[in-house]
Write a protein that holds these residues in place. Structure first.
Motif, PDB file in Angstrom:
ATOM      1  N   UNK A 240      11.422  27.129   1.322  1.00 28.30           N
ATOM      2  CA  UNK A 240      12.386  26.115   0.919  1.00 28.30           C
ATOM      3  C   UNK A 240      13.395  26.690  -0.073  1.00 28.30           C
ATOM      4  N   UNK A 241      14.627  26.154  -0.099  1.00 28.45           N
ATOM      5  CA  UNK A 241      15.668  26.679  -0.995  1.00 28.45           C
ATOM      6  C   UNK A 241      15.238  26.660  -2.455  1.00 28.45           C
ATOM      7  N   UNK A 242      15.467  27.758  -3.121  1.00 24.38           N
ATOM      8  CA  UNK A 242      15.227  27.833  -4.557  1.00 24.38           C
ATOM      9  C   UNK A 242      13.811  28.146  -4.955  1.00 24.38           C
ATOM     10  N   UNK A 243      12.891  28.222  -3.971  1.00 21.39           N
ATOM     11  CA  UNK A 243      11.511  28.481  -4.321  1.00 21.39           C
ATOM     12  C   UNK A 243      11.215  29.976  -4.339  1.00 21.39           C
ATOM     13  N   UNK A 244      10.304  30.367  -5.189  1.00 19.67           N
ATOM     14  CA  UNK A 244       9.901  31.765  -5.270  1.00 19.67           C
ATOM     15  C   UNK A 244       8.487  31.812  -5.817  1.00 19.67           C
ATOM     16  N   UNK A 245       7.972  33.006  -5.993  1.00 17.55           N
ATOM     17  CA  UNK A 245       6.647  33.131  -6.574  1.00 17.55           C
ATOM     18  C   UNK A 245       5.549  33.024  -5.537  1.00 17.55           C
ATOM     19  N   UNK A 246       4.340  32.667  -5.955  1.00 13.65           N
ATOM     20  CA  UNK A 246       3.176  32.662  -5.061  1.00 13.65           C
ATOM     21  C   UNK A 246       3.366  31.824  -3.809  1.00 13.65           C
ATOM     22  N   UNK A 247       4.109  30.705  -3.910  1.00 13.16           N
ATOM     23  CA  UNK A 247       4.269  29.825  -2.756  1.00 13.16           C
ATOM     24  C   UNK A 247       5.010  30.514  -1.621  1.00 13.16           C
ATOM     25  N   UNK A 248       5.858  31.482  -1.943  1.00 13.80           N
ATOM     26  CA  UNK A 248       6.666  32.155  -0.931  1.00 13.80           C
ATOM     27  C   UNK A 248       6.132  33.541  -0.605  1.00 13.80           C
ATOM     28  N   UNK A 249       4.846  33.775  -0.936  1.00 14.82           N
ATOM     29  CA  UNK A 249       4.247  35.086  -0.696  1.00 14.82           C
ATOM     30  C   UNK A 249       4.256  35.410   0.792  1.00 14.82           C
ATOM     31  N   UNK A 250       4.658  36.636   1.094  1.00 10.33           N
ATOM     32  CA  UNK A 250       4.761  37.058   2.489  1.00 10.33           C
ATOM     33  C   UNK A 250       3.380  37.308   3.070  1.00 10.33           C
ATOM     34  N   UNK A 251       3.199  36.909   4.309  1.00  9.53           N
ATOM     35  CA  UNK A 251       1.937  37.102   4.994  1.00  9.53           C
ATOM     36  C   UNK A 251       1.771  38.563   5.416  1.00  9.53           C
ATOM     37  N   UNK A 252       0.532  38.970   5.633  1.00  5.24           N
ATOM     38  CA  UNK A 252       0.276  40.346   6.050  1.00  5.24           C
ATOM     39  C   UNK A 252       0.790  40.571   7.470  1.00  5.24           C
ATOM     40  N   UNK A 253       1.086  41.827   7.782  1.00  2.00           N
ATOM     41  CA  UNK A 253       1.557  42.171   9.124  1.00  2.00           C
ATOM     42  C   UNK A 253       0.514  41.810  10.172  1.00  2.00           C
ATOM     43  N   UNK A 254      -0.759  41.925   9.816  1.00  5.49           N
ATOM     44  CA  UNK A 254      -1.836  41.616  10.758  1.00  5.49           C
ATOM     45  C   UNK A 254      -1.869  40.126  11.078  1.00  5.49           C
ATOM     46  N   UNK A 255      -1.660  39.291  10.065  1.00  2.00           N
ATOM     47  CA  UNK A 255      -1.619  37.848  10.293  1.00  2.00           C
ATOM     48  C   UNK A 255      -0.409  37.474  11.136  1.00  2.00           C
ATOM     49  N   UNK A 256       0.730  38.106  10.857  1.00  2.00           N
ATOM     50  CA  UNK A 256       1.936  37.859  11.656  1.00  2.00           C
ATOM     51  C   UNK A 256       1.677  38.224  13.107  1.00  2.00           C
ATOM     52  N   UNK A 284      -8.634  46.968   8.632  1.00  2.00           N
ATOM     53  CA  UNK A 284      -7.936  46.380   7.480  1.00  2.00           C
ATOM     54  C   UNK A 284      -8.773  45.303   6.794  1.00  2.00           C
ATOM     55  N   UNK A 285      -9.947  45.009   7.370  1.00  2.00           N
ATOM     56  CA  UNK A 285     -10.826  44.035   6.743  1.00  2.00           C
ATOM     57  C   UNK A 285     -10.300  42.617   6.766  1.00  2.00           C
ATOM     58  N   UNK A 286      -9.593  42.261   7.816  1.00  2.00           N
ATOM     59  CA  UNK A 286      -9.050  40.903   7.940  1.00  2.00           C
ATOM     60  C   UNK A 286      -9.606  40.246   9.193  1.00  2.00           C
ATOM     61  N   UNK A 287      -9.925  38.960   9.097  1.00  2.00           N
ATOM     62  CA  UNK A 287     -10.453  38.200  10.230  1.00  2.00           C
ATOM     63  C   UNK A 287      -9.705  36.877  10.335  1.00  2.00           C
ATOM     64  N   UNK A 288      -9.262  36.555  11.523  1.00  2.00           N
ATOM     65  CA  UNK A 288      -8.538  35.301  11.763  1.00  2.00           C
ATOM     66  C   UNK A 288      -9.084  34.654  13.031  1.00  2.00           C
ATOM     67  N   UNK A 289      -8.972  33.355  13.097  1.00  2.00           N
ATOM     68  CA  UNK A 289      -9.438  32.611  14.260  1.00  2.00           C
ATOM     69  C   UNK A 289      -8.261  31.903  14.926  1.00  2.00           C
TER      70      UNK A 289
END
Length: 551
Positions: A240-256, A284-289
């Motif tokens: 969302x416009x103007x937001x930054x910080x933890x809420x806008x943390x980029x997801x890992x390439x593996x999740x993408x 990478x030690x990541x698991x998704x369903x």
């Protein structure tokens, strides 16, 4: 033919659009052996913005007062018989550097006002040079799911510059897909259509059939937009416009990567129950369903669901499989990844994740000739064994009649070598018995010949008999490249061959008893149980290999 390519992408030769342009040039060159090509990349040229001083009209006619690379560009345009404009859509028109180049074409016009009959707009300027016979092609990709409705600004620009209908355009939506290796099969198919368009253009124009294929969506809208949204690695609310910080943390390439894979799910293939695919990326030690339901797919990162199928793989391996760098079956046999749980998902992977195939291609595939039918191969043998055992003369005549009718009954089905050989052998055995040969010898020999045919198909690198008929349930001829599919069918074919070799011996003894007339019926019992075993083994064995228990 002199061809000039004006590449307006800031990415130069790495441009997605340039891949289409290169394919078009390849097709054009196949038809025009004397073709000479020059390429101009705006990213490498120094072309300053037009000053609007009109020096090129009144002080130095035909020559711009700015000394940069534009003079060379104009010379190349005058040299070219065909000019190809190649660029991505930038904010509904051409990229800025390319617009500078277009603006700087002013020296190629005369200053006088003139009504341009049949042209766009009200009034214009005549050309300074004779450009009759010169042609223009415009090739572009955009990031929307379709090109329709997004190129109004480009059409307006080239309608004014060239005149409505005086140029050929190839506009393709979903342009970002051309840089994704995992979709190489689909984008490669589209590029083949662009290549064909180049061939046809050399002959006078692009056909309506090729034009229709160029207008196809690479992926359905819903699928493409889900893939595109996932590629940014951001949750919609976090951007969302103007937001930054933890809420806008980029997801890992593996999740993408996992989200994009999930986006390819075809909800039309929903089997009536939800499937939970658990991807465990061991490196990478990541698991998704991924939950595959009737309304679509959803990725879970908290592991809250119970997996129905679990894949344990390094993400590097799975990316290589998705990109076509290594076959999935080969990687499985080599133990590069393992699968536990319901293996049917793997057997029908292309059904569930077939988003890379356009709807037209699916329709075209289903409209082809019917697949080979094993009944066409089995029917003559069954009739011979049952009927000839009951009554030698009439049984043989009926068998010959069936051999003649089978090609008519299955005329729409593809034929295999085993269909042809079976018809010939059954006819031969029937004719031999009609000529006086004893059924006590001929019927056991027919079982022997049938068993040898099955075993012979397993020899060397041949495709086993059962694979010719079962491959249509596993992706058609693509299944014949699957090492695990072939190995499974080689084992089954060999077992069937041994069964019929043993049956030939059993039949010889049976025909010398009072139950001789029922030999064919009695011999049908074991194949029934063998058929049940086959259905079980086709699922059990690949699942066992996938789980790493046996290779």
């Amino acid at each position: 033919m002199n061809v000039l390519v004006v590449n307006g992408s800031p990415k130069g030769s790495k441009s997605n659009t340039y891949r289409l342009t290169a394919a078009f040039l390849e097709g054009l060159g196949e038809q025009c052996r004397d073709m000479q090509t020059r390429e101009l990349f705006t990213s490498r040229l120094e072309i300053k913005p037009c000053l609007g001083c009109f020096s090129c009209w009144n002080r130095t006619p035909g020559r711009c007062c700015i000394e940069d690379d534009m003079e060379r560009v104009i010379a190349d345009m005058l040299w070219a018989d065909v000019t190809i404009w190649s660029f991505p859509l930038y904010y509904f028109t051409v990229p800025g550097p390319l617009k500078n180049l277009i603006d700087r074409q002013l020296p190629m016009l005369l200053p006088f006002m003139e009504e341009m009959e049949g042209e766009a707009g009200n009034g214009g300027h005549p050309a300074r040079y004779d450009r009759s016979g010169k042609k223009t092609v415009v090739i572009s990709t955009c990031g929307f799911y379709t090109a329709k409705g997004n190129y109004d600004g480009v059409y307006s620009l080239f309608d004014h510059a060239c005149g409505p209908g005086n140029y050929t355009d190839i506009f393709c939506g979903q342009g970002e897909l051309f840089r994704i290796p995992e979709l190489a099969a689909r984008t490669g198919a589209y590029l083949s259509h662009v290549r064909q368009a180049g061939r046809e253009y050399a002959g006078g124009g692009i056909s309506s059939g090729t034009r229709a294929r160029l207008d196809e969506l690479l992926l359905p809208r819903e699928t493409f937009e889900a893939c595109a949204d996932a590629s940014w690695g951001l949750e919609r609310d976090a951007a969302a416009p103007g937001e930054s910080g933890p809420a806008a943390k980029k997801e890992s390439d593996t999740l993408v990567f996992t989200k994009q894979m999930a986006a390819l799910y075809q909800k039309e293939s929903y089997p009536g129950r939800d499937i939970v695919l658990e991807m465990c990326y061991t490196d990478v030690g990541e698991t998704y369903q991924i939950r595959l339901g009737k309304d679509g797919s959803r990725v879970y990162i908290d592991g809250s669901l119970t997996a129905t199928t679990r894949i344990e793989t390094p993400v590097t391996v799975w990316r290589s499989i998705a990109a076509g760098e290594i076959r999935g079956d080969e990687a499985m046999i080599r133990g590069l990844y393992r699968v536990t749980g319901d293996f049917s998902l793997m057997l029908n992977w292309d059904v569930y994740f077939g988003g890379a195939q356009p709807e037209a291609a699916r329709t075209e595939t289903t409209a082809k000739i019917r697949p080979a039918n094993m009944n066409g191969m089995l029917l003559p043998w069954i009739v011979l064994w049952v009927a000839a055992a009951i009554h030698k003369q009439w049984g043989c005549l009926i068998s010959i009649g069936v051999c003649a009718l089978v090609p008519l009954i299955f005329y729409r089905n593809q034929k295999t070598i085993y269909d042809v050989v079976s018809g010939a052998l059954v006819t031969g055995f029937s004719a031999a018995m009609l000529a006086g040969a004893s059924e006590i010898w001929m019927l056991p020999l027919s079982y022997l010949a049938f068993g040898v045919m099955w075993l012979a198909s397993c020899a060397g690198k041949r495709v086993p008999l059962t694979a010719h008929y079962s491959m249509y349930g596993y992706g058609g001829e693509k299944a014949l490249q699957n090492a695990l599919f072939l190995k499974t069918n080689r084992i089954l074919t060999a077992l069937w061959g041994v069964l019929y070799l043993l049956t030939s011996i059993f039949t010889w003894f049976l025909l010398q008893t009072s139950a001789a007339s029922f030999a064919g019926l009695i011999n049908s019992v074991m194949p029934v149980f063998m058929g049940i075993f086959t259905a079980w083994f086709q699922k059990w064995y690949p699942a066992r290999v996938a789980a790493g228990k046996r290779r």
